[in-house]
Each structure stands twice: as structure tokens, then as C-alpha cells.
Motif scaffolding. Structure first.
Motif, short mmCIF file in Angstrom:
data_model
loop_
_atom_site.label_atom_id
_atom_site.label_comp_id
_atom_site.label_asym_id
_atom_site.label_seq_id
_atom_site.Cartn_x
_atom_site.Cartn_y
_atom_site.Cartn_z
N ARG A 96 23.76 84.68 45.42
CA ARG A 96 23.29 84.00 44.21
C ARG A 96 24.13 84.42 43.02
N LEU A 97 24.06 83.60 41.99
CA LEU A 97 24.77 83.88 40.75
C LEU A 97 23.86 84.60 39.78
N VAL A 98 24.38 85.63 39.12
CA VAL A 98 23.65 86.32 38.06
C VAL A 98 24.50 86.27 36.81
N THR A 99 23.85 86.29 35.66
CA THR A 99 24.55 86.21 34.39
C THR A 99 24.54 87.55 33.69
N LEU A 100 25.75 87.99 33.32
CA LEU A 100 25.90 89.21 32.54
C LEU A 100 26.14 88.79 31.10
N ASN A 101 25.32 89.28 30.18
CA ASN A 101 25.38 88.77 28.81
C ASN A 101 25.78 89.81 27.76
N HIS A 102 26.31 90.93 28.18
CA HIS A 102 26.83 91.92 27.24
C HIS A 102 28.32 92.08 27.53
N CYS A 103 29.15 91.29 26.85
CA CYS A 103 30.58 91.30 27.11
C CYS A 103 31.35 91.90 25.94
N TYR A 104 32.38 92.70 26.28
CA TYR A 104 33.17 93.41 25.29
C TYR A 104 34.65 93.22 25.56
N ASP A 105 35.45 93.19 24.51
CA ASP A 105 36.89 93.09 24.67
C ASP A 105 37.46 94.48 25.02
N PRO A 106 38.77 94.57 25.28
CA PRO A 106 39.35 95.87 25.65
C PRO A 106 39.18 96.98 24.61
N ASP A 107 38.94 96.61 23.35
CA ASP A 107 38.73 97.60 22.30
C ASP A 107 37.27 98.02 22.16
N GLY A 108 36.39 97.45 22.99
CA GLY A 108 34.97 97.80 22.95
C GLY A 108 34.17 97.01 21.93
N ILE A 109 34.75 95.95 21.39
CA ILE A 109 34.05 95.10 20.42
C ILE A 109 33.35 93.97 21.16
N ARG A 110 32.09 93.78 20.81
CA ARG A 110 31.28 92.75 21.49
C ARG A 110 31.86 91.36 21.24
N ILE A 111 31.94 90.57 22.30
CA ILE A 111 32.48 89.21 22.22
C ILE A 111 31.34 88.27 21.86
N ASP A 112 31.54 87.47 20.82
CA ASP A 112 30.50 86.55 20.37
C ASP A 112 30.81 85.08 20.66
N ASP A 113 32.09 84.75 20.92
CA ASP A 113 32.41 83.34 21.14
C ASP A 113 31.76 82.84 22.43
N GLU A 114 31.47 81.58 22.45
CA GLU A 114 30.70 80.96 23.54
C GLU A 114 31.35 81.13 24.92
N ASP A 115 32.67 81.04 24.99
CA ASP A 115 33.37 81.12 26.27
C ASP A 115 33.40 82.53 26.86
N GLY A 116 33.48 83.55 26.02
CA GLY A 116 33.63 84.89 26.52
C GLY A 116 32.39 85.76 26.45
N ALA A 117 31.31 85.25 25.87
CA ALA A 117 30.11 86.07 25.63
C ALA A 117 29.27 86.32 26.89
N ILE A 118 29.44 85.48 27.90
CA ILE A 118 28.69 85.68 29.15
C ILE A 118 29.64 85.56 30.35
N MET A 119 29.24 86.17 31.45
CA MET A 119 30.02 86.09 32.68
C MET A 119 29.05 85.89 33.84
N GLU A 120 29.39 84.96 34.72
CA GLU A 120 28.59 84.76 35.92
C GLU A 120 29.24 85.51 37.07
N VAL A 121 28.41 86.26 37.79
CA VAL A 121 28.88 87.07 38.91
C VAL A 121 28.11 86.67 40.15
N ARG A 122 28.81 86.53 41.27
CA ARG A 122 28.19 86.19 42.54
C ARG A 122 27.88 87.50 43.28
N LEU A 123 26.62 87.65 43.71
CA LEU A 123 26.27 88.83 44.49
C LEU A 123 25.42 88.45 45.68
#
Length: 139
Positions: A96-123
Motif C-alpha cells: 500500500r501507499l503511505v504519505t510522508l508529510n514532513h519533507c526537508y531540503d538538504p539544508d534541513g529547511i522544511r519544504i512548503d511548495d506543493e510538489d515537494g511537501a509530501i512524498m508517497e512511499v510504497r510499503l
């Protein structure tokens, strides 16, 4: 000790053993239960540079419980005992797919834009659990 006494003692021992096995079988409780885990997934570009790191708490199933096992005297086993062990394991996995909603760039700054703010992971998680002979991975 007379032969008759030894025979009665042997019968009594066998009866106790049967009761013990039945009691263990009745206490078998291998089941699928929900649990929370922390998942972190990193995304890299083609050059191997970190693009973003996402995490979140995810509710998934796990197998937990007791399975009956037994140890019996044996004349053919090198140790003198025959062991039958059973473990609670997954019978069937579902993906199933789960959504991770705490995304950060390489500098540790939280990503707010719509494309990068969430990630779907298959587990994969257990959909059903049951008792299997320990060490048996042939299924």
C-alpha cells in the motif's frame, strides 16, 4: 519400584504431556495488530545528491502473539529431545501507499511548495498472520 507403578507413572506422565500440549494450543494467539512506526525516506538525483528527506508517523499492521511449541523425549535425536518450535509470522503481505508529510531540503529547511511537501512511499505489511514452524521460509 514395581512394573505396575512404573506403568501408572508413565501413563500419568503422558496424560500430563497431552494436557500441556492442549493448553498451549488453546493459548495460541497469533494475530495481526496495528502499530505506529516512524518512516524516513530520502530522494536523490541522478548524480547521487540528496534532493529531499521526508518522514512521518505511519499506522501499519504487525504480527504478534504466541504459538505452541513442544519438546519431547526422543531416542533418535542426538540431544535426547525432539523440538518442535512455532513462530507467529505473516501469512500474506499486502502493498500500500503511505504519505510522508514532513519533507526537508538538504539544508534541513522544511519544504512548503506543493510538489515537494509530501512524498508517497510504497510499503508492504502483513494482511494476515499465523503460526509457522520456526526457520521454515519455504512458503
Amino acid at each position: 519400584m514395581s512394573f505396575k507403578s512404573l506403568k501408572i507413572l508413565s501413563i500419568y506422565t503422558v496424560e500430563l504431556f497431552i494436557l500441556f500440549v492442549l493448553k498451549c494450543a488453546a493459548e495460541e494467539a497469533c494475530e495481526t495488530i496495528p502499530t505506529e512506526i516512524h518512516v524516513t525516506k530520502e530522494e536523490y538525483d541522478d548524480m547521487g545528491r540528496l534532493l529531499r528527506s521526508c518522514s512521518g508517523e505511519v499506522s501499519v499492521n504487525k504480527c504478534e502473539g504466541m504459538c505452541s511449541s513442544q519438546v519431547r523425549p526422543s531416542i533418535s535425536a542426538p540431544t535426547g529431545f525432539s523440538k518442535e518450535c512455532f513462530c507467529c509470522r505473516e501469512n500474506f503481505l499486502r502493498e500500500r501507499l503511505v504519505t510522508l508529510n514532513h519533507c526537508y531540503d538538504p539544508d534541513g529547511i522544511r519544504i512548503d511548495d506543493e510538489d515537494g511537501a509530501i512524498m508517497e512511499v510504497r510499503l508492504r505489511e502483513p494482511d494476515d498472520c499465523k503460526c509457522y514452524k520456526c526457520g521454515d521460509f519455504s512458503r
